[in-house]
Design an enzyme around this catalytic site. Structure first.
Site, PDB file in Angstrom:
ATOM      1  N   ASN A  74       0.844  -1.196   0.000  1.00 49.33           N
ATOM      2  CA  ASN A  74       0.000   0.000   0.000  1.00 49.33           C
ATOM      3  C   ASN A  74       0.878   1.245   0.000  1.00 49.33           C
ATOM      4  O   ASN A  74       1.987   1.247   0.532  1.00 49.33           O
ATOM      5  CB  ASN A  74      -0.974  -0.020   1.188  1.00 49.33           C
ATOM      6  CG  ASN A  74      -0.416   0.679   2.413  1.00 49.33           C
ATOM      7  OD1 ASN A  74      -0.488   1.912   2.528  1.00 49.33           O
ATOM      8  ND2 ASN A  74       0.173  -0.091   3.321  1.00 49.33           N
ATOM      9  N   GLY A  77      -0.353   6.995   1.778  1.00 48.78           N
ATOM     10  CA  GLY A  77       0.169   8.351   2.009  1.00 48.78           C
ATOM     11  C   GLY A  77      -0.541   9.062   3.148  1.00 48.78           C
ATOM     12  O   GLY A  77      -0.748  10.279   3.103  1.00 48.78           O
ATOM     13  N   LEU A  78      -0.904   8.296   4.187  1.00 47.93           N
ATOM     14  CA  LEU A  78      -1.501   8.861   5.410  1.00 47.93           C
ATOM     15  C   LEU A  78      -2.736   9.727   5.157  1.00 47.93           C
ATOM     16  O   LEU A  78      -2.896  10.784   5.780  1.00 47.93           O
ATOM     17  CB  LEU A  78      -0.457   9.689   6.183  1.00 47.93           C
ATOM     18  CG  LEU A  78       0.530   8.918   7.057  1.00 47.93           C
ATOM     19  CD1 LEU A  78       1.517   9.887   7.701  1.00 47.93           C
ATOM     20  CD2 LEU A  78      -0.199   8.125   8.141  1.00 47.93           C
ATOM     21  N   CYS A 146       6.861   8.184   9.944  1.00 50.79           N
ATOM     22  CA  CYS A 146       6.828   9.329   9.029  1.00 50.79           C
ATOM     23  C   CYS A 146       8.218   9.949   8.956  1.00 50.79           C
ATOM     24  O   CYS A 146       8.928   9.997   9.951  1.00 50.79           O
ATOM     25  CB  CYS A 146       5.901  10.415   9.531  1.00 50.79           C
ATOM     26  SG  CYS A 146       4.334   9.806  10.021  1.00 50.79           S
ATOM     27  N   LYS A 181       5.052   2.848  17.992  1.00 54.31           N
ATOM     28  CA  LYS A 181       4.976   1.827  16.933  1.00 54.31           C
ATOM     29  C   LYS A 181       6.197   1.946  16.025  1.00 54.31           C
ATOM     30  O   LYS A 181       6.375   2.950  15.341  1.00 54.31           O
ATOM     31  CB  LYS A 181       3.689   2.026  16.124  1.00 54.31           C
ATOM     32  CG  LYS A 181       3.494   0.966  15.053  1.00 54.31           C
ATOM     33  CD  LYS A 181       2.173   1.136  14.340  1.00 54.31           C
ATOM     34  CE  LYS A 181       1.949   0.036  13.328  1.00 54.31           C
ATOM     35  NZ  LYS A 181       0.760   0.260  12.511  1.00 54.31           N
ATOM     36  N   THR A 209       4.769  -1.703   7.988  1.00 49.39           N
ATOM     37  CA  THR A 209       5.035  -2.332   6.683  1.00 49.39           C
ATOM     38  C   THR A 209       6.528  -2.216   6.345  1.00 49.39           C
ATOM     39  O   THR A 209       7.258  -1.458   6.992  1.00 49.39           O
ATOM     40  CB  THR A 209       4.222  -1.631   5.573  1.00 49.39           C
ATOM     41  OG1 THR A 209       4.563  -0.243   5.577  1.00 49.39           O
ATOM     42  CG2 THR A 209       2.731  -1.779   5.807  1.00 49.39           C
ATOM     43  N   GLY A 233       1.280  -8.154   5.485  1.00 52.86           N
ATOM     44  CA  GLY A 233       0.699  -9.483   5.296  1.00 52.86           C
ATOM     45  C   GLY A 233       1.693 -10.595   5.593  1.00 52.86           C
ATOM     46  O   GLY A 233       2.751 -10.364   6.191  1.00 52.86           O
ATOM     47  N   GLY A 285      -4.077  -6.407  10.309  1.00 48.85           N
ATOM     48  CA  GLY A 285      -4.335  -5.385   9.301  1.00 48.85           C
ATOM     49  C   GLY A 285      -4.737  -6.018   7.990  1.00 48.85           C
ATOM     50  O   GLY A 285      -5.919  -6.093   7.639  1.00 48.85           O
ATOM     51  N   THR A 286      -3.748  -6.539   7.266  1.00 47.48           N
ATOM     52  CA  THR A 286      -4.007  -7.152   5.958  1.00 47.48           C
ATOM     53  C   THR A 286      -5.055  -8.261   6.055  1.00 47.48           C
ATOM     54  O   THR A 286      -5.878  -8.426   5.154  1.00 47.48           O
ATOM     55  CB  THR A 286      -2.674  -7.689   5.388  1.00 47.48           C
ATOM     56  OG1 THR A 286      -1.782  -6.562   5.263  1.00 47.48           O
ATOM     57  CG2 THR A 286      -2.850  -8.334   4.032  1.00 47.48           C
TER      58      THR A 286
HETATM   59  C1  FMN Z   1      -3.924   0.085   3.717  1.00 42.68           C
HETATM   60  C2  FMN Z   1      -3.032   0.251   4.901  1.00 42.68           C
HETATM   61  C3  FMN Z   1      -3.007   1.466   5.588  1.00 42.68           C
HETATM   62  C4  FMN Z   1      -2.194   1.632   6.710  1.00 42.68           C
HETATM   63  N1  FMN Z   1      -2.202   2.815   7.383  1.00 42.68           N
HETATM   64  C5  FMN Z   1      -1.478   2.935   8.532  1.00 42.68           C
HETATM   65  C6  FMN Z   1      -1.546   4.117   9.332  1.00 42.68           C
HETATM   66  O1  FMN Z   1      -2.264   5.066   9.027  1.00 42.68           O
HETATM   67  N2  FMN Z   1      -0.803   4.162  10.456  1.00 42.68           N
HETATM   68  C7  FMN Z   1       0.002   3.125  10.873  1.00 42.68           C
HETATM   69  O2  FMN Z   1       0.622   3.208  11.944  1.00 42.68           O
HETATM   70  N3  FMN Z   1       0.057   1.977  10.152  1.00 42.68           N
HETATM   71  C8  FMN Z   1      -0.657   1.871   9.008  1.00 42.68           C
HETATM   72  N4  FMN Z   1      -0.619   0.705   8.302  1.00 42.68           N
HETATM   73  C9  FMN Z   1       0.211  -0.415   8.797  1.00 42.68           C
HETATM   74  C10 FMN Z   1      -0.634  -1.408   9.591  1.00 42.68           C
HETATM   75  O3  FMN Z   1      -1.205  -0.807  10.731  1.00 42.68           O
HETATM   76  C11 FMN Z   1       0.217  -2.618  10.022  1.00 42.68           C
HETATM   77  O4  FMN Z   1       1.213  -2.163  10.920  1.00 42.68           O
HETATM   78  C12 FMN Z   1       0.905  -3.307   8.848  1.00 42.68           C
HETATM   79  O5  FMN Z   1       0.029  -3.384   7.750  1.00 42.68           O
HETATM   80  C13 FMN Z   1       1.377  -4.729   9.218  1.00 42.68           C
HETATM   81  O6  FMN Z   1       0.307  -5.537   9.649  1.00 42.68           O
HETATM   82  P1  FMN Z   1      -0.481  -6.551   8.660  1.00 42.68           P
HETATM   83  O7  FMN Z   1       0.552  -7.408   8.015  1.00 42.68           O
HETATM   84  O8  FMN Z   1      -1.416  -7.307   9.566  1.00 42.68           O
HETATM   85  O9  FMN Z   1      -1.196  -5.704   7.671  1.00 42.68           O
HETATM   86  C14 FMN Z   1      -1.399   0.545   7.161  1.00 42.68           C
HETATM   87  C15 FMN Z   1      -1.436  -0.676   6.465  1.00 42.68           C
HETATM   88  C16 FMN Z   1      -2.232  -0.831   5.349  1.00 42.68           C
HETATM   89  C17 FMN Z   1      -2.257  -2.169   4.655  1.00 42.68           C
END
Ligand code: FMN
Length: 332
Positions: A74, A77-78, A146, A181, A209, A233, A285-286
């Site tokens: 992904n 871009g916040l 960031c 985090k 990520t 993921g 998340g994923t």
């Molecule tokens: C679409 C998307 C948007 C995300 N937005 C944020 C965010 O705004 N802030 C943040 O700390 N992490 C964000 N993440 C990271 C997730 O919170 C998580 O740390 C990361 O995806 C790893 O977990 P997962 O493998 O279960 O997805 C985002 C991840 C995805 C896939």
């Protein structure tokens, strides 16, 4: 006869009903998941990361499903409504208009920024809002992935930057517990995690990520508009698992604070591995993109596992990893 198992997770005194935490940015701004998932059955929802100003985010396409169940990339871009709209509309409108405090699970506010000052303003305002609204955000998570505008690197990238950030943010967060985090690419992650713990973090979330890219070779173009993005993921699970294990060991004798492990939790076994490596709670998340109700099946699987292990509390298994089993070495 089946045992009654307590699935509670304790994050610095904030008790979650289950260890499953919906990860920041994957569950809407606050409570959008309530349309498809009974939030009373998850431990916590994390908000989208909130910045001082509203952000539209990157151009589309900004989400990509990877082949072979590796996960996704992904480059959002916040995108978020910004602090003022978050407090006025998203918080007030949550839980069918009753407000965040009426949500049936814990809510973690995620804060992001591009300068120390921005983190301070957003964190202070959200913490004040929480105090005035029944402690609706008992945990405030600093997303330090960031880029720091001054040096161009992420705030989470060095012990020095983390210390500088926490020295400024810690005093203004008076009611919520502070979670830091850290992303999986943090150099010497256990060392930076320890610096965060010593600078006043109450808990850690590992991780985020990993920088990644995908190319459509027929079109000869990157598949996401931002060219690169963040990998999440199943592919990141083994990486974050090692970080959780090593960080827990590093913190153990100095300042053991609880860890939320986030990365690649799709099934209960992924979550159980994190618990054994030392996580008190797990982020998803994923997994929500594949099955928005997966936190429920993961919780059920964990519950049965705890009982099979002859325990009555999930928390008893936190960090309870045995040494590797080995047939030994052949002589001669
Ligand atoms: C679409 C998307 C948007 C995300 N937005 C944020 C965010 O705004 N802030 C943040 O700390 N992490 C964000 N993440 C990271 C997730 O919170 C998580 O740390 C990361 O995806 C790893 O977990 P997962 O493998 O279960 O997805 C985002 C991840 C995805 C896939």
């Amino acid at each position: 006869m089946s045992r009654i198992v307590s699935m509670e997770a304790d994050l610095a005194g904030v008790v979650l009903r289950t260890p499953l935490v919906l990860a920041a940015g994957t569950a809407g701004v606050i409570d959008e998941m309530a349309d498809v998932l009974d939030l009373s059955r998850v431990g916590a929802v994390t908000t989208k990361s909130i910045t001082l100003q509203p952000r539209a985010g990157n151009d589309w396409w900004r989400i990509l499903d990877l082949p072979g169940a590796a996960g996704m990339i992904n480059a959002i871009g916040l995108a978020n409504p910004g602090l003022d709209a978050f407090l006025e509309h998203a918080c007030a409108g949550a839980a069918g208009g009753e407000g965040v405090a009426a949500m049936p699970c814990r809510v973690i506010a995620s804060v992001a920024g591009f300068s120390v000052d921005e983190y301070v303003k957003v964190a202070a305002n959200i913490d004040e809002y929480s105090s005035a609204h029944g402690g609706c955000f008992p945990l405030l998570e600093l997303n330090v992935s960031c880029p720091n505008v001054r040096s161009g690197v992420e705030f989470g990238h060095s012990a020095g930057l983390i210390r500088e950030l926490l020295e400024a943010v810690r005093p203004v967060v008076r009611s919520a517990k502070l979670v830091v985090k850290l992303g999986p690419m943090t150099p010497d992650l256990p060392g930076v995690a320890l610096a965060a713990a010593l600078a006043g973090a109450d808990a850690l979330n590992l991780g985020n990520t990993m920088p990644a890219m995908s190319i459509d070779v027929e079109k000869r173009r990157p598949r996401v508009a931002n060219t690169t993005g963040g990998l999440s993921g199943p592919a990141v699970h083994p990486v974050t698992l090692k970080h959780v294990y090593e960080t827990r060991r590093k913190l153990a004798e100095i300042r053991p604070i609880p860890i939320i492990a986030t990365g690649g939790v799709m099934h209960w076994q992924d979550a159980a591995a994190y618990i054994l490596a030392g996580a008190s709670a797990v982020g998803v998340g994923t997994g929500l993109f594949v099955d928005p109700r997966c936190p429920l099946s993961i919780t059920r699987g964990l519950e049965k596992w705890v009982a099979r292990q002859g325990r009555t509390r999930l928390s008893e298994l936190v960090g309870d990893l045995l040494p590797p089993e080995t047939p030994g070495r052949e002589e001669g």
